[in-house]
Design an enzyme around this catalytic site. Structure first.
Site, PDB file in Angstrom:
ATOM      1  N   ASP A  44       0.859  -1.160   0.101  1.00  0.00           N
ATOM      2  CA  ASP A  44       0.048  -0.030   0.015  1.00  0.00           C
ATOM      3  C   ASP A  44       1.030   1.283  -0.070  1.00  0.00           C
ATOM      4  OD1 ASP A  44      -1.988  -2.101   0.666  1.00  0.00           O
ATOM      5  OD2 ASP A  44      -2.683  -1.125   2.099  1.00  0.00           O
ATOM      6  N   SER A 107      -0.646   0.042   7.160  1.00  0.00           N
ATOM      7  CA  SER A 107      -0.990   1.594   6.369  1.00  0.00           C
ATOM      8  C   SER A 107      -1.566   2.803   7.239  1.00  0.00           C
ATOM      9  CB  SER A 107      -2.007   1.216   5.525  1.00  0.00           C
ATOM     10  OG  SER A 107      -1.462   0.511   4.476  1.00  0.00           O
ATOM     11  N   TRP A 296      -5.338  -8.177  -3.343  1.00  0.00           N
ATOM     12  CA  TRP A 296      -5.204  -9.421  -2.304  1.00  0.00           C
ATOM     13  C   TRP A 296      -5.967 -10.514  -2.956  1.00  0.00           C
ATOM     14  CZ3 TRP A 296      -1.071  -9.349   0.353  1.00  0.00           C
ATOM     15  CH2 TRP A 296      -0.670  -8.247   0.940  1.00  0.00           C
TER      16      TRP A 296
END
Length: 501
Positions: A44, A107, A296
């Site tokens: 990310d 993240s 994912w």
């Protein structure tokens, strides 16, 4: 002790990067102008911000190999979002709230506060009773070296919220108040929670900003809320919602109640490889969005995550995109104008008539290029139009505009021997006289933009240099192109001489 451990873990991560970056740089699949880590795994985008005259990109990474593992925050700066200087790692696991070997520093986002650069991130821990995710703070005087706040974690999961699905804080300032939206899950339904603070350290829960009733999955990852025009935009990546990788909603935000009421919901990108987008403001007022070029839930469509782990790295970001709002409040996602500075070897043609016999086009070296044209729908009577990209060695990626069936799809099933699947979207042409097409090709990715940058497909492919042919053909009639432009795009990573301090 934790501060000293943070320094030690960052030093070890930097040493690993220095040892591995030359091998990774020689990789045949390395991108030429899309952001990558120097080596290791990347996912990310985090902490995107323009701070003290430069763009800062932080990024989730594993510095020790080309697979996901315990998460660190890498850090790089740029003046144009294309050419990068790599800085020391910003965050490393070092404390009980973020030291889980299969967790770490997840993240988050960045903001300037009292002249300092603040990071807000998710710490992930496990002390025998399950995974616990909390929100934490780190800050820096110089924007390079960070200290973790001694009072971490600053936010824990509210009652009823799953502690292992409580992550990805995105913070912004509105007047004299700091707001933060965080992804969460309750009763297997995804949601975004809203918090506020006066000092970035002490936070109050406001409300459930917005939530799924089952139609948008069981967890909202990487939510982002920002004003645009006279509306607000909420973006997130829903887990457990099929092939919806990243969506946006347009509506109204009530600061008093902390509620978001949306009237529009659409895809940001229909491709397999567009996930966890985060936005920020450029100094000229543009709203810029950056995402991870991967996803994912689609990983079973690949063997292993693709071949780049063999080169000592994995992962890149999609090209930064400017977000614009149309009159009907739908959004456009346009590659940033800075890409034009990479152009070379221009080819321009006013009109091309495409018939059923395959025609070869020229765009740069056929590997890293930009291609733009308009399809004149008033003169096009073909049933379908097929673009064959990165063709060679009996492999290809096919882009099909199905005019008769009202569908656009990108088929990478024969792209490279690794990738699979065909990304699909509606091709709505009612009442339109032309259709714009814009393609960005890099060493291991293809990004297609069409229909005023509202119908976009980002897909990774792992094609060798010999796959450099570009063909087009019409099926069941002819198609007419107008204002075709093609360019080679320069390599932004060709002479990497940066060193980590």
């Amino acid at each position: 002790m934790s501060e000293e451990l943070l320094k030690q873990n960052i030093a070890r991560a930097q040493m690993a990067t220095m040892q591995n970056k030359d091998q990774a740089a020689r990789g045949k699949m390395r991108q030429h102008y899309h952001f990558m880590a120097q080596s290791g795994w990347l996912n990310d985008p985090n902490g995107l911000i323009y701070f003290r005259g430069k763009y800062h990109f932080f990024f989730q990474c594993n510095p020790y190999g080309g697979f996901w593992d315990c998460m660190y925050w890498g850090h790089a700066v740029s003046e144009d979002m294309l050419h990068w200087e790599y800085l020391p790692f910003a965050l490393a696991p070092s404390d009980p709230y973020d030291d889980y070997p299969k967790g770490g520093c997840f993240s988050g986002s960045a903001i300037e506060h009292e002249g300092k650069l603040f990071l807000m991130y998710t710490g992930t821990s496990h002390h025998g009773k399950g995974i616990v995710q909390t929100q934490c703070i780190a800050y820096s005087e110089d924007g390079i070296y960070f200290k973790k706040y001694p009072g971490n974690p600053v936010i824990t999961a509210p009652e009823g919220i799953a502690e292992d699905y409580f992550r990805d804080p995105k913070v912004w300032r509105q007047k004299d108040v700091y707001y933060m939206v965080c992804g969460a899950s309750r009763n297997r339904h995804g949601m975004a929670l809203l918090y506020k603070s006066k000092d970035m350290l002490h936070w109050d829960f406001v409300n459930v900003l917005a939530e799924s009733r089952g139609e948008w999955g069981m967890m909202w990852e990487c939510p982002d809320l920002f004003p645009l025009g006279d509306k607000y935009v909420l973006t997130f990546s829903p887990m457990g919602s099929g092939d919806h990788t990243s969506v946006y909603m347009v509506g109204d935000f009530d600061e008093k109640t902390g509620k978001f009421d949306y009237s529009i919901s659409r895809e940001i990108d229909w491709g397999f490889d567009y996930y966890a987008p985060q936005s920020f403001l450029a100094p000229d007022g543009r709203r810029i969005m950056v995402s991870w070029s991967n996803e994912w839930e689609w990983m079973p469509l690949w063997k292993d995550w693709g071949p780049t782990y063999k080169e000592g790295w994995c992962g890149c970001f999609n090209i930064p995109r400017e977000v614009r709002m149309r009159k009907d409040h739908t959004l456009q996602f346009i590659p940033v104008q800075e890409v034009e500075n990479l152009r070379e070897n221009a080819v321009r043609k006013e009109e091309i008539v495409v018939e059923e016999k395959e025609m070869e086009l020229t765009a740069g070296d056929g590997v890293c290029y930009e291609l733009k044209f308009m399809i004149d729908l008033t003169k096009t009577d073909a049933r379908q139009l097929e673009l064959v990209l990165r063709c060679g060695e009996r492999k290809k990626t096919a882009v099909v505009f199905d005019f008769a069936g009202g569908e656009l799809y990108v088929d990478r099933s024969n792209a490279d021997g690794w990738s699979r699947g065909s990304s699909r979207s509606v091709l709505f042409l009612k009442g339109k006289n032309e259709l714009d097409v814009h393609i960005l090709s890099d060493q291991s990715s293809l990004e297609l933009f069409t229909d005023s940058y509202q119908n976009n497909h980002s897909n990774n492919i792992f094609a060798l240099d010999k796959q450099n042919k570009l063909y087009v053909r019409a099926c069941g009639g002819r198609a007419v192109f107008r204002k075709l432009e093609a360019y080679g795009l320069k390599n932004c990573f060709g002479t990497d001489t940066s060193e980590l301090d």
